[in-house]
Scaffold this active site. Structure first.
Site, mmCIF file in Angstrom:
data_model
loop_
_atom_site.group_PDB
_atom_site.id
_atom_site.type_symbol
_atom_site.label_atom_id
_atom_site.label_comp_id
_atom_site.label_asym_id
_atom_site.label_seq_id
_atom_site.Cartn_x
_atom_site.Cartn_y
_atom_site.Cartn_z
ATOM 1 N N ASN A 88 -4.756 -11.120 2.878
ATOM 2 C CA ASN A 88 -6.591 -10.755 2.927
ATOM 3 C C ASN A 88 -7.008 -11.810 3.532
ATOM 4 O OD1 ASN A 88 -6.226 -12.482 1.159
ATOM 5 N ND2 ASN A 88 -7.245 -10.969 -0.782
ATOM 6 N N HIS B 182 -7.352 -14.852 2.154
ATOM 7 C CA HIS B 182 -7.901 -16.251 1.587
ATOM 8 C C HIS B 182 -7.447 -17.260 1.802
ATOM 9 C CE1 HIS B 182 -4.033 -15.223 -0.766
ATOM 10 N NE2 HIS B 182 -4.317 -16.091 -0.811
#
Length: 221
Positions: A115, A117
């Site tokens: 995602n 991160h």
């Protein structure tokens, strides 16, 4: 994928401060480092993150990970990680950030989540963030569940260097391996600069090295 060890050797010519990361992506790198003559005895390390609620000798704590994969063979002059059992997590985050600001990271290792991160900076994290306490996204907990007996054992919170904390490093090495990282890496390289993709902050850093086994193209527009 180019070999990162020459970069580490160039930096390792005196007192150097490293930002270190954990996870499956880093294990082959640390295994190679342990077989070299690189000496970190004059160096300082700061870890990127740590779970809240795990003691340092817990097998899934990042303190334990670092000892198992690097520190047992390559000790540093000093190695710092957030205290996962701190009685006041907010104060611990502030303490760790203050310690970081007393030093200047020469080199920061990073992985990247599916995602986007970096560390435990989840989508929506401010690019101005400092070291802080974070509630982990379900997708991140699912990705890390393979290291635990069940997802119920995966901590729900963690300490992480903030994005601004990471961006202060003089050089950043981002390692992205495997097809699951293709989509997010392509978005980062396409200069999709948004807090919804934390790793996209790296496009504004003057000295980032990306190591990947993927064939991806950078959008030059």
């Amino acid at each position: 994928m180019h070999e990162p060890l020459p970069s580490l050797r160039l930096l390792n010519n005196g007192s150097t401060t490293f930002g270190l990361a954990t996870g499956g992506t880093m294990e082959p790198l640390y295994a190679k480092i342990c077989k070299t003559d690189i000496d970190f005895s004059n160096c300082i390390s700061f870890n990127l993150d740590e779970y809240v609620g795990l003691e340092a000798n817990h097998e899934q704590s990042y303190a334990y990970y670092m000892h198992q994969h690097l520190f047992h063979e390559k000790p540093f002059q000093a190695s710092y990680l957030p205290n996962g059992l701190a009685t006041n997590p907010l104060e611990e985050a502030a303490r760790y950030e203050a310690l970081l600001q007393q030093h200047s990271l020469d080199f920061q290792l990073l992985g990247i989540g599916q995602n986007g991160h970096i560390g435990f900076n989840e989508p929506g994290t401010s690019f101005e963030s400092l070291t802080h306490l974070v509630t982990l996204e379900e997708s991140t907990r699912q990705a890390n569940a393979r290291f635990f007996s069940s997802i119920n054992e995966v901590p729900t919170q963690a300490f992480t260097m903030g994005i601004q904390s990471i961006m202060r490093a003089k050089c950043i090495l981002l390692i992205a391996v495997g097809e699951t990282k293709r989509e997010v890496l392509e978005r980062v390289l396409a200069s999709d600069y948004t807090e919804e993709i934390p790793a996209s902050a790296l496009t504004k850093h003057p000295n980032v090295i990306i190591l990947t086994d993927l064939q991806v193209e950078e959008n030059k527009s």
